[in-house]
Structure formats: C-alpha cells, structure tokens
Design an enzyme around this catalytic site. Sequence first.
Site, PDB file in Angstrom:
ATOM      1  N   LEU A 136     -25.908  17.461 -19.615  1.00  0.00           N
ATOM      2  CA  LEU A 136     -25.835  18.334 -18.692  1.00  0.00           C
ATOM      3  C   LEU A 136     -25.064  19.243 -18.650  1.00  0.00           C
ATOM      4  O   LEU A 136     -23.896  19.058 -18.822  1.00  0.00           O
ATOM      5  CB  LEU A 136     -26.104  17.479 -17.289  1.00  0.00           C
ATOM      6  CG  LEU A 136     -26.037  18.288 -15.951  1.00  0.00           C
ATOM      7  CD1 LEU A 136     -27.182  18.990 -15.914  1.00  0.00           C
ATOM      8  CD2 LEU A 136     -25.863  17.210 -14.551  1.00  0.00           C
TER       9      LEU A 136
ATOM     10  N   GLY B   1     -17.951   6.234 -12.800  1.00  0.00           N
ATOM     11  CA  GLY B   1     -19.047   5.386 -12.680  1.00  0.00           C
ATOM     12  C   GLY B   1     -19.162   4.590 -14.104  1.00  0.00           C
ATOM     13  O   GLY B   1     -19.178   3.284 -13.742  1.00  0.00           O
TER      14      GLY B   1
ATOM     15  N   GLU C  77       0.216 -13.245  15.388  1.00  0.00           N
ATOM     16  CA  GLU C  77      -1.083 -13.336  15.357  1.00  0.00           C
ATOM     17  C   GLU C  77      -1.771 -12.942  16.618  1.00  0.00           C
ATOM     18  O   GLU C  77      -3.054 -12.465  16.477  1.00  0.00           O
ATOM     19  CB  GLU C  77      -1.284 -15.032  15.274  1.00  0.00           C
ATOM     20  CG  GLU C  77      -0.745 -15.738  14.320  1.00  0.00           C
ATOM     21  CD  GLU C  77      -0.975 -17.119  14.367  1.00  0.00           C
ATOM     22  OE1 GLU C  77      -0.441 -17.672  15.006  1.00  0.00           O
ATOM     23  OE2 GLU C  77      -1.961 -17.754  13.794  1.00  0.00           O
TER      24      GLU C  77
ATOM     25  N   CYS D 126       0.734  -1.313   0.026  1.00  0.00           N
ATOM     26  CA  CYS D 126      -0.190  -0.155  -0.090  1.00  0.00           C
ATOM     27  C   CYS D 126       1.016   1.310  -0.015  1.00  0.00           C
ATOM     28  O   CYS D 126       0.216   2.484  -0.177  1.00  0.00           O
ATOM     29  CB  CYS D 126      -0.870  -0.179   1.118  1.00  0.00           C
ATOM     30  SG  CYS D 126       0.183   0.421   2.614  1.00  0.00           S
TER      31      CYS D 126
ATOM     32  N   CYS E  79      -1.969  -3.989   6.681  1.00  0.00           N
ATOM     33  CA  CYS E  79      -0.975  -4.423   7.870  1.00  0.00           C
ATOM     34  C   CYS E  79      -0.541  -3.702   8.968  1.00  0.00           C
ATOM     35  O   CYS E  79      -0.419  -4.170  10.138  1.00  0.00           O
ATOM     36  CB  CYS E  79       0.420  -4.584   6.890  1.00  0.00           C
ATOM     37  SG  CYS E  79       0.566  -5.657   5.604  1.00  0.00           S
TER      38      CYS E  79
ATOM     39  N   ASP F  43     -25.059  10.009  -2.864  1.00  0.00           N
ATOM     40  CA  ASP F  43     -25.176  11.251  -1.643  1.00  0.00           C
ATOM     41  C   ASP F  43     -25.544  12.522  -2.001  1.00  0.00           C
ATOM     42  O   ASP F  43     -25.983  13.177  -1.188  1.00  0.00           O
ATOM     43  CB  ASP F  43     -23.809  11.102  -0.857  1.00  0.00           C
ATOM     44  CG  ASP F  43     -23.398  10.043   0.051  1.00  0.00           C
ATOM     45  OD1 ASP F  43     -24.230   9.893   0.979  1.00  0.00           O
ATOM     46  OD2 ASP F  43     -22.266   9.579  -0.418  1.00  0.00           O
TER      47      ASP F  43
HETATM   48  C1  LIG Z   1     -14.530   4.189  -5.198  1.00  0.00           C
HETATM   49  C2  LIG Z   1     -15.817   4.918  -5.364  1.00  0.00           C
HETATM   50  C3  LIG Z   1     -16.583   5.537  -4.182  1.00  0.00           C
HETATM   51  C4  LIG Z   1     -17.580   6.419  -4.292  1.00  0.00           C
HETATM   52  N1  LIG Z   1     -18.341   6.756  -3.209  1.00  0.00           N
HETATM   53  C5  LIG Z   1     -19.157   7.475  -3.408  1.00  0.00           C
HETATM   54  C6  LIG Z   1     -19.960   7.873  -2.310  1.00  0.00           C
HETATM   55  O1  LIG Z   1     -19.858   7.599  -1.177  1.00  0.00           O
HETATM   56  N2  LIG Z   1     -21.224   8.814  -2.524  1.00  0.00           N
HETATM   57  C7  LIG Z   1     -21.766   9.024  -3.678  1.00  0.00           C
HETATM   58  O2  LIG Z   1     -22.541   9.544  -3.908  1.00  0.00           O
HETATM   59  N3  LIG Z   1     -21.189   8.624  -4.839  1.00  0.00           N
HETATM   60  C8  LIG Z   1     -19.929   7.568  -4.548  1.00  0.00           C
HETATM   61  N4  LIG Z   1     -19.334   7.336  -5.766  1.00  0.00           N
HETATM   62  C9  LIG Z   1     -19.801   7.663  -7.084  1.00  0.00           C
HETATM   63  C10 LIG Z   1     -18.980   8.755  -7.607  1.00  0.00           C
HETATM   64  O3  LIG Z   1     -19.369   9.792  -7.006  1.00  0.00           O
HETATM   65  C11 LIG Z   1     -19.819   8.823  -9.182  1.00  0.00           C
HETATM   66  O4  LIG Z   1     -19.337   7.914 -10.043  1.00  0.00           O
HETATM   67  C12 LIG Z   1     -19.252  10.340  -9.786  1.00  0.00           C
HETATM   68  O5  LIG Z   1     -19.517  11.584  -9.322  1.00  0.00           O
HETATM   69  C13 LIG Z   1     -19.417  10.159 -11.203  1.00  0.00           C
HETATM   70  O6  LIG Z   1     -18.591  11.175 -11.998  1.00  0.00           O
HETATM   71  P1  LIG Z   1     -17.554  10.587 -13.064  1.00  0.00           P
HETATM   72  O7  LIG Z   1     -17.169  11.997 -13.622  1.00  0.00           O
HETATM   73  O8  LIG Z   1     -16.814  10.023 -12.764  1.00  0.00           O
HETATM   74  O9  LIG Z   1     -18.810  10.008 -14.080  1.00  0.00           O
HETATM   75  P2  LIG Z   1     -18.450   9.189 -15.295  1.00  0.00           P
HETATM   76  O10 LIG Z   1     -18.083   7.810 -14.938  1.00  0.00           O
HETATM   77  O11 LIG Z   1     -17.400   9.651 -16.228  1.00  0.00           O
HETATM   78  O12 LIG Z   1     -19.869   9.402 -16.006  1.00  0.00           O
HETATM   79  C14 LIG Z   1     -21.072   8.642 -15.268  1.00  0.00           C
HETATM   80  C15 LIG Z   1     -22.405   8.772 -16.363  1.00  0.00           C
HETATM   81  O13 LIG Z   1     -22.833  10.367 -16.054  1.00  0.00           O
HETATM   82  C16 LIG Z   1     -23.099  10.538 -17.370  1.00  0.00           C
HETATM   83  N5  LIG Z   1     -22.463  11.860 -17.454  1.00  0.00           N
HETATM   84  C17 LIG Z   1     -21.490  12.480 -16.968  1.00  0.00           C
HETATM   85  N6  LIG Z   1     -21.413  13.797 -17.269  1.00  0.00           N
HETATM   86  C18 LIG Z   1     -22.486  14.021 -17.890  1.00  0.00           C
HETATM   87  C19 LIG Z   1     -23.133  15.140 -18.447  1.00  0.00           C
HETATM   88  N7  LIG Z   1     -22.373  16.397 -18.413  1.00  0.00           N
HETATM   89  N8  LIG Z   1     -24.145  15.068 -19.111  1.00  0.00           N
HETATM   90  C20 LIG Z   1     -24.857  14.055 -19.080  1.00  0.00           C
HETATM   91  N9  LIG Z   1     -24.484  12.855 -18.559  1.00  0.00           N
HETATM   92  C21 LIG Z   1     -23.287  12.970 -18.119  1.00  0.00           C
HETATM   93  C22 LIG Z   1     -22.086   9.647 -18.321  1.00  0.00           C
HETATM   94  O14 LIG Z   1     -22.742   9.564 -19.588  1.00  0.00           O
HETATM   95  C23 LIG Z   1     -22.175   8.344 -17.473  1.00  0.00           C
HETATM   96  O15 LIG Z   1     -23.355   7.540 -17.709  1.00  0.00           O
HETATM   97  C24 LIG Z   1     -18.026   6.473  -5.754  1.00  0.00           C
HETATM   98  C25 LIG Z   1     -17.446   6.003  -6.789  1.00  0.00           C
HETATM   99  C26 LIG Z   1     -16.317   5.157  -6.597  1.00  0.00           C
HETATM  100  C27 LIG Z   1     -15.394   4.642  -7.815  1.00  0.00           C
HETATM  101  S1  FES Z   2      -0.972  -3.239   3.209  1.00  0.00           S
HETATM  102 FE1  FES Z   2      -0.098  -1.437   3.937  1.00  0.00          FE
HETATM  103  S2  FES Z   2       1.910  -2.113   4.550  1.00  0.00           S
HETATM  104 FE2  FES Z   2       0.770  -4.138   3.661  1.00  0.00          FE
END
Ligand SMILES: Cc1cc2nc3c(=O)[nH]c(=O)nc-3n(C[C@H](O)[C@H](O)[C@H](O)COP(=O)(O)OP(=O)(O)OC[C@H]3O[C@@H](n4cnc5c(N)ncnc54)[C@H](O)[C@@H]3O)c2cc1C
Ligand code: FES
Length: 1271
Positions: free
Chosen positions: A361, A220, A1206, A77, A111, A317
């Site tokens: 959007l 997403g 352990e 990590c 770890c 959220d």
């Molecule tokens: C590890 C991880 C943790 C997360 N934790 C949370 C959390 O705790 N709470 C939470 O709410 N979310 C969480 N998410 C979700 C995250 O917030 C959304 O995936 C993120 O906001 C999407 O934005 P993006 O730019 O990555 O989308 P993209 O993956 O780039 O696009 C997602 C979708 O939106 C559409 N889109 C994007 N922009 C537009 C636009 N301008 N107009 C029309 N369509 C559009 C795309 O076509 C696609 O379908 C998490 C995601 C991950 C991977």
């Molecule tokens: S996962 Fe952090 S030191 Fe092994």
Amino acid sequence: MIYIYFFFTLEFLWIRNLNFSLSVGDLHYSANACLLPICSLYGMAVTTVEGVGSTRTRIHPVQERLAKCHGSQCGFCTPGMVMSIYTLLRNHPEPTYEQMTAALAGNLCRCTGYRPILDACKTFCKVRTSDYRREKILVLFSFSFKESARLFSPDEFQPLDPTQEFIFPPELMRMAENQPKRTLVFHGERMMWISPVTLDELQDLKAAHPKAPLVVGNTGVGPDMKFRGVFHPIVIAPARIPDLNVVKCMSDGLTIGAACSLSLMKDVLRNAILELPEEKTKIFYAVLQQLRTLGGEQIRNVASLGGNIISRKSTSDLNPILAAGNCMLNLASQGGKRWIPLSDIFANGVGNNAIMPEEVLVSVHIPHSRKYISAFRQAPRRENALPIISAGMRVLFEEGTDKIKDLSIFYGGAASTTVCAKQACQTLIGRYWNEQMLDEASRLILNEIILPNSASDGKIEYKKILIVSFFYKFFLEVLQSLKTMDPCRYPGIPMEYESVLENFQTKMPQSIQIYQNVELSQSPQDPVGRPIMHQSGIKHATGEAVYIDDIPSVDGELFLSVVTSSRAHAKIVSVDTSEALKEPGVFDIITANDVPYMICISQVICVGQIVCAVAADSYAHAKQAAAKVKIEYEALEPVILTIEDAIRHNSFFEPKRKLERGDVDKAFETVDHILEGEIHIGGQEHFYMETQSVLVVPKGEDKEMDVFVSTQHPAFIQEMVAASLGVPANRIMCHVKRVGGAFGGKLLKAGLLASVASVAANKTNRAVRLILSRGDDMLITGGRHPFIGKYKVGFMNDGRIRAVDVKYYINGGCTPDESVLVAEVSLLKMDNAYKIPNLRCWACACKTNLPSNTAFRGFGFPQSGLVTETWITEVAEKTGLSPEKVREMNMYKEDEQTHFKQKLDPQNLIRCWNECMEKSAYYSRKTAIEEFNKQNYWKKKGIAIVPMKFPFGLGSRYLSQAAALVHIYTDGSVLLTHGGIELGQGIHTKMIQVASRELNIPMSYIHFCETSTTTVPNACASVGSAGTDVNGMAVKDACQTLLKRLQPIINENPKGNWNDWIKEAFEQSVSLSATGYFRGYDADMDWEKGEGQPFTYFLYGTACSEVEINCLTGDHKNLRTDIVMDIGCSINPAVDIGQIEGAFVQGIGLYTMEELKYSPEGVLHTRGPDQYKIPAVCDIPEQFNVSLLSSSQNPYAIYSSKGLGEAGLFLGCSVFFALRDAITCVRNERGLKKTFALNSPLTAEQIRAACTDDFTKMVIGRWGSDLFNYV
Ligand SMILES: Cc1cc2nc3c(=O)[nH]c(=O)nc-3n(C[C@H](O)[C@H](O)[C@H](O)COP(=O)(O)OP(=O)(O)OC[C@H]3O[C@@H](n4cnc5c(N)ncnc54)[C@H](O)[C@@H]3O)c2cc1C
Ligand code: FES
C-alpha cells in the site's frame, strides 16, 4: 497493549512533502520501548529517562515536579510519565490542559489515582483564564486557617528553560544531510531486517518475500510475535521510502502516505479542517474524532495508517469510517500501480485476496465528503482501549430533499474484520429520513450483521445494541444537520435529545486537598504532620530507583521461564521436555522432582498452575524453549469454575463462618416489608506495575543465598526458600529495596516463585532471575475473590432496617491461600456504618478450579460492603425514601457495639458524613441534577453519598509485632531499618519522619537502605494498612533507647550539637546501635461464640460522587467526588491523601471497569492491559476533593495517626451508586420496573442494558434478559 515503564523520545528530522503548516525541523515523539524495533531507530536520537536528567548531573524540572508534587508512589510508572510529559514539553513548552491530558492518555499508574501527577503537569501548562478562575473558586472553598490546601510549594521549582535541552546530535544531522540514503540490512540470530529506500526496491523485495510483513510501527506485528508465537524470519521496513510518506492536498481530497504515523495524520487533518471550507472536511472531522482516542500518543506516534488499514483488524477504528467515506487505496507491485476502494479489502472477510501478497500500500486517498458522515466508537475505557464496536456511516440525499440517494454503514468489532451493512443500505435507498426508515433500518441492520457466537469477550447482545444505537445516533445527527439546511421543513430533534450528540471528553481534573496544619508551636525541623515528598521520589523520576529487573546481571546468570497447565482439572499423563532441552541456551528444566509441593506432579487443578520451569542463558531462549515443552493431559471431572458450580458440588474450604446478633427470625415476623436479592461482584487483578520478580544469587559458601525479591513478606520468602532447599533459614538472606506495587498480591505467590527460582539456582549453581511477563502474572497469581451476596432484609415503612440475613460465597480458587480469612473479614466488616439490631451473616469460601485467589487491598470488605450498600439502596427504593435518608437513619449513632460485640464510638463517622454532605453541597447538587435530568433524555446524571466504617486490625497480636534497627555512625549519620516494606505507600518516608522527631535531627541525617531478613528477623508482612502503625512504634522504641543513652552526654553539653554528642558517646563507649520492638496489638475473636475484639480501632470516611451516563452507549463520566476521611493525625498528609486517592481510583476500577473473563474451560482471557482495563486519566473525577477530618485523635497508634492504605478503596462504590441513581432516573422516566439488580463491575455493557429502550427490546426480544441481570 504492552505497558512498559521505559518510554523514550525519538528526536528526528521529518523532511516531508507537506502542504500544510507543519513545521520542518526537529520534532519529538514518545514511543513504547517494548514494541519499537531497535533497527527502526537508525538515524534517530533516542533519549531515555536517564538522559532527561539525573541526581548525578541535573534533575529536569519534569522529574523534580513529579516528585515534589507527590506524583510518584511505588515509582514504577514514573519514568513513563516523565517521558510523556518531557516529550510534550519539547514540542510545546507551554502546553494547554488538553494537550497535557492527551499526552498522558497512554500511561497507566496503579498507585496514585493520577491526581498528583496531573498537579505536577498543570505547573507547566498555560492556564486559560476560565480554568484559572475555576481553580481559584475551588481554593476559596471553605477551610479554616488551621487547615491547609497546599501539598507542595511551586516557588521551590526550577523554571523550565527550553534552551537548556539537548539539541539534536550534529553527527546525526550531518548524516541525514550528507549521506545518500541506502538500503539497510540488519541480521539477528533468527531474523533479518531490510529497510529499502525506493519504491522499486520495496516492490522487488515484496516479490521475492511475499510472506514478509512490512513493519512500520510494529504495533500490529510486534504483539503477534511477542504474545501469539508468530515468527517472521524476514521483515521489510518501508518507512524510509518517500512515496509512502507523502501528504498531498488535492482538489478532491487528501492523499496520505501509508507509512505516515497516526499522529502525523492527526495533525494533517487538523490543519486541513482549519484551512478548507467546512463542507469539504466532514470526513476529516470524523476520522480525527476516532484518532483522538485511538491508542495513546506513544502508539499513534509510531503506528502507521497503512498498518492499521492492512491489518484488517476487527477492532480498527479507522477502517469503518474510511470505508464509509469511499477512501481509495493506492497499491503497487512489480506489475504496476492500481487504485481500489478501501471497502474491497474486507468485502469477503479477512482472508480475501483484494490485495495480492506481493502488493504494497503506497498511499490512501480520503476524498472530500459533503455533510453527512460520522464515526462512532464505544470501548471498555474511553481512551487507549480498542473499541467494542466502532462504526462509520455516510448518507447522501437527493438534491434538496431527505430522500436517501446513497448510504454506507460499516462496523468494526462485530465480526473478524470490518463489515458492511450492504443489503440494508441498498434497501433503504429511496426512503425518507424519518422514524419509519429508522425502524426499518435498525431491523435490517440487525438481520444483516451477524455476530459469531464464539466471540471471546462474550458481549454479543451489547454489541448488537450498540450497532443499532449508533445508527440511531447517526439518525439524530443527520436530522439536526437537516434543520440547519431548512429549519421549516426539518424541525431537527427535541431539545432534550441534543446532549447525546456530544461525546464525553477528558478534561483536566480540578482538585483540592485539605488537611490540618501542624501546631504553630511545633519545631520547624520536626517533619511529622507535614507533606514531605516520598523519600525515593526523585530517584523514581530519574530512573535511578532500582527494582529487581534493574539489578545488573550476575556472571553466568540464568533466566527462568515457567510452563503452566492449560487445563483446569486434569491428570498429567506425561511431560516431554526433550525438544525444549535441545533449544539453544537451555541449561536445565526444573520439575516437580526438584520442587515437591510447589510444582504439580500428577494432577493440575487450575489453568496457569506451574508444571515446570526452563532455565536458559537469556529470557528469549528460556521462553522459546518453554513453548516446546509438551504436556499430555487426561481430563478429570468435575471442573468447578464458578461459585454456582461449587455450591452444586458442595466444594468448600473449611471452616465456614457465621455471626448472629438479636433474634433474626422473630424480627422478620414483625417487619413491614421483606426484600430479597442477590449481587454478583467480579474479581479484580492486582495489576501492580512491577510483575512478580525474583533474583536468586548463590553465594558459593555454606549454602548461603541472596534472594532479591519483590514481596510484602521477606520472612515468609526466607522460610519457603529454606524449606525448598532443605537448609536452615539462617543461610537465606532476603533483600527488598522497594516493590513496584503489591496491593496484597505479593505474599504467598511470591514465595512460590522464589522457591522455584532458588531451586533452579541451587541445581545449576548459578544466579537465576525470574521476572513474570504480564500475561503469566495475570494467569498464575490470582487476585481479588469473586463474590456472591444473597440477602434477605426486613424493614419498616419509615426505612428502619430491623432484620438482615445474608450469605456470602467467595470464589477461593484451587488452594486455600487466605480465602477463609477473607471470608471472615467480609463478615466482620459487613455492617459497614450501620447498626442492624437483628443480623445473621454467613460466609464460605468456595473451592474451584481457578487459580488461587488471594489477599487484595480491603480483604473482603469491598465486596461485603457493596452488598450492604446495595440492600440499603433497595430499601430506599422500596420505601420511596432517598438512599441518604435510609443510610442516615440506620447509621451507628452513639457508643455502640458491633454485631460481634466490639465497642465503637461513631462520633467521627457522623462528622465525616455531615462534613461531606456540606462540602459536596449534596442537596443543592441533587436538585440541579434533577433539573438536568428533566432536560435531557439520553443523558442522565446521578449522585450518591456513601459512609464508611473501616475497622483496623490484623486479628492476632503476633501478626502485628514489629522490629527496627537503628545505627548511628560516628559522623552523626543514621542508618535506619525496620521490618516494613516500601510498596509505594511511603512507609520509609514516614519512618524517617518518626526517627527525625524522636532523635531530634533533620531528616537528611537519616538514611534507609533496604528491608532485609539479615537486619530485622521474622518481620511480619506489610499488610492490612498496618505498616506505619507497627513499624513506627518499633522505630520510636529504638530511637528512644538511643536517646536515653545519649541523654547524659547531652545534659553535660546542652549547647553542643548532634555531631559533638555522637563523637563524645563513641569516646565514652556508649553503644550507638539499638533495636526497637513493638509487641503488637491485642486482638481476639471467638468464632464459636461469635464475639471478640479483633480490631484495634476504626477509621471513618464518606464519599459523595456524581456521574453522567450516556443511555445510548452505556458510557459514563465521573464528574465529581468529595471525600472526607478520618485518619486521626496524619504523619504525612501528602502520602496519606495519595493513599486515599489511589485506593479510591482502584475502587472505581473494581466497581465500574475491571472485568476478568474466563472461557468455559477456565482459561483466563484477560491477560494484559489490552483486554483488562484499569482506570486511566480519563476515568478520574473531573473534580476530585479530599479532606482529612480535623481534630481526630487515636490513642492506639503512633502520633495519633491511623493506618489507612486500604480504606479508601471501598469509597469507590459511591461511583457505583451514583451510576445506579442515574439508571434509576432513566427507568423511572420510562416506567420500567422499580427494582432491578446491578452487578459489579457496573460496566458500560450493564448500564446500557439497564437503560431499557426500543433498541434493547429489539435485540433482547423482551424487557431485559438474564444476561443483563434484570429481576
Ligand atoms: C496499545 C495499542 C492500542 C491500539 N489501539 C487501537 C485503537 O484504539 N483503535 C485502532 O483502530 N487500532 C488500535 N491499535 C492498532 C494500531 O492502530 C495498529 O496496530 C497500527 O495502526 C498498525 O500500524 P503499524 O505501522 O504499527 O503496523 P505494523 O505492525 O508495522 O504492520 C501491521 C501490518 O500491516 C502491514 N503493512 C504495514 N504497512 C503496509 C503497507 N504500506 N503495505 C502493505 N502492508 C502493510 C504489515 O505487513 C503488517 O501485516 C492499537 C495498537 C496497540 C499496540
Ligand atoms: S504505578 Fe504509578 S506510582 Fe506506582
């Protein structure tokens, strides 16, 4: 979330239309490499961990401090940690503690338990005076001059000098300034990436390709493509279009571009709150609150606002609060622009057509909102976890009254998208904000928000309880706000309710580690007993440490992807590989005909069993082809998944085991009380950071093969591979440089995978690499055994326990693996610290249709020990005594015998207990907690102190034999090797310390290269905390042999130095190479008689933990833990304390968080870090103290040390019992049943259900249900 260990920083110029004080200049962002599309990096400078610093150029202070503060164990990590801290320091050279903990919220470590990582971080922070004072007070916290609390010395650290950092590359700067922006198009093998620069272009593209996703952060779309088989031939990337990046402060609110990252949005909202009057910014507060815990910083840095909204994920959220706040969406298409309310996009579920496929959007308008608006969320982990339920609520009253004029309530997590309690809100208009309204509202909301029964996480009742509990919290918040408006008319809420309005926050933990100093007479060169840095620490931090997947590819190398069964019990009717073989790059498919016994032939007995494996020229090709293999099944009966199923079908692995002492039946006749109960303990995923990995390279001659493998047991791998290929073991060379975490999971399972890979290599005559994805690893390899303990306990009025009859059932899964051994160990260790005069215990391993469970740190003791501590606690509850009194009373006191007649001296057990009592100030804190609990109704604190006896031993002499090989070269340098494997436990560092002491040379003269079957044959597995004990003896033996040979030369020239002596020895033809050997420890156990001496010695410890729970949500916070451990004389206190802390935090995971979920058909749902939550920074105790017991000797192990890898895990159960203490207080206050059962893991869901109140009654319909385990 996909967790990767390479994070990198993006440095780029943000030129945005900002109305707030965000500076324009170069900013630095951390990002998850595994999700970030390479095409999105056009024009940006990317720094990887190798670019931050290296041993060849300059080590960066972040890398240096992480290593020197012992923040790296297995090291897998560490590059991710480096990148998160480095990025923060580039933006804030003197960050606050809050900024630092926020920066690490998205990083996982399995770890260290995070404490040493945070210690390294603190050295960069600007410490507030109050924090500093607090730490000073802690340091004064009692320890004598013979003890030390310093594991590293900050004086050695290079200063952080921001002027020495790389600048943004001028070429890119010039490119940004001079080159007109133009559309970029990248073509891949199967995909096209189009990145337009104007809105018009985007609209045209969207009209031409309405199905193409707009990808901004890819957080997403990426996971769908990576894990769910979704494919998009065309992707449109709108991030470079200015209209989608605007941030405008308007008179009625804020307009934020859809492509703005969530991090930027966070900054914008924070600035708006600072600059605008409070009455306008309530919604900004609420959104900001959600953003703080949404994902980690790496996700927020790239994830866009638009992506979050448009994805319409149930778990968003943001959507509930933005909808409640009447936010508007600005949409554009070739047909023109329009504004719609955000709530429209999920008014009729996910598939509604409020947005046309060709629309994009552009921006989101967040209007100013007056007073009453709030957001809520509860997740399986407080940070970086998708919510179980999120909510946004807003109420508007008629002027000057508390009469509802408008009400909006939206929930996430309840259905397939955000849902609105529309009818409830309508009905409540005109009601006054009082208890009557609350009652009506709760019922209306529950009736309206229908949760589908098919929810894969199965938390339906908990979600309903959260839905009403959040509304209640909103009710309280509004009442309190009304009070500020008119205190005479609105008295607010009772004082004891106030604390529930505050959410738990992550604070920078404080800690202290105490260990015994070495004797003043010890030579300064002798490293034994000193806190020496992990031998590979710096290389971990610079990314130079090589793991299997870092080994450069070999010419013509193939990648293997496994195809696994999707049925728990079925006949295989056919396996059709024809389509897969036609896929590009495919070379061959390995089936049962190639690897008999390893791959299933005609029948599958669990989901996740390997049916075949595809070998192709790239990982992507192998994976694509694997998805094309078609398997036809015919269902077989029975499908046995749970322990209860196995009992019903009498499905067990033999032998079953039993131990008995005294006359149990007679004793039950004479006791004052008898209690009976049952506890269920869930399994645990190893979640080592490096997944199972192997690279097999045929050498081309005599059927020789090099096998590079991530395993705890190379000799076993050698044996398995040789057997699979039908060659003698002397043709198979296994090499292990280091392993990125194992915890028991890289023994037998690694052998199976290595066999499959070697057969593929043999068949294709090419090198073959098999790196399991996290999902496959979790699916295939099993983990800790789920456990049921059924107990009957007889005890006296005064708390003395006279008789115990207990049965353990463990879920072994589909093959025996080590399940019977685990069952045996659970029996041998079940007494923990207590002498039970009449005791009968049974254990059996159930044979089921789950993937085979296997060894895991603690090997059965964490489960049987928890059962014991549960009935101890229940005896306390029944007798009205405190748990600590019952524990003390029943503890081993003098030289005694265990229930299988092994002698033990519990003196150090009692010392640990007493010291922990004192160091934790147990009694005074208990009083303070009682006072707190009286003054707080919805929040309660709890405390528990738990002792531990941990027997050390591997059960048979031959399992603890060890060997070492030491070469001295003519230049005086020493090459050391032994049979132990570096799993992060620092074994090589300790072995170098041993060799340094024995040969009386500095550590720098000694090098360790790798563990290999070519240098040390037939080495035993690195398991059971025994690595240092047994290999240390072997290394010592080898060094002593060499020293004996050198002694005459040294005697002849006592003033000479090491190099002189070695030169002379060579010239006198003295052999400079020696093996060392340790025969192992005597051990025996006669299961027929139920007696023996299976263990060599005992470790002892005690942990005291304090927690605080939120009774409305079930959330909790670990406030403080004090551990005192007897580990003899530590060879390396930094490494040993690290092991204790790391194991303890893994124990917190086992007992309070980590939950494996299976479908009724036996399919594992929890197959990645997004569904399976291991502890993160937010989960470690705010105050975390570890002391090593002083003056403890151990004649059985090297330098009087004790093997401790352990033991610490079990102490995590002190948090479980502290939670139980808090819940007991709630239940006592509410007059609920005194006896109640709590299972492990004690998650927020269970805590909430146990804190029964009107809301749980409303949902469950009575005082608790079976689901929530009331008795
Ligand atoms: C590890 C991880 C943790 C997360 N934790 C949370 C959390 O705790 N709470 C939470 O709410 N979310 C969480 N998410 C979700 C995250 O917030 C959304 O995936 C993120 O906001 C999407 O934005 P993006 O730019 O990555 O989308 P993209 O993956 O780039 O696009 C997602 C979708 O939106 C559409 N889109 C994007 N922009 C537009 C636009 N301008 N107009 C029309 N369509 C559009 C795309 O076509 C696609 O379908 C998490 C995601 C991950 C991977
Ligand atoms: S996962 Fe952090 S030191 Fe092994």
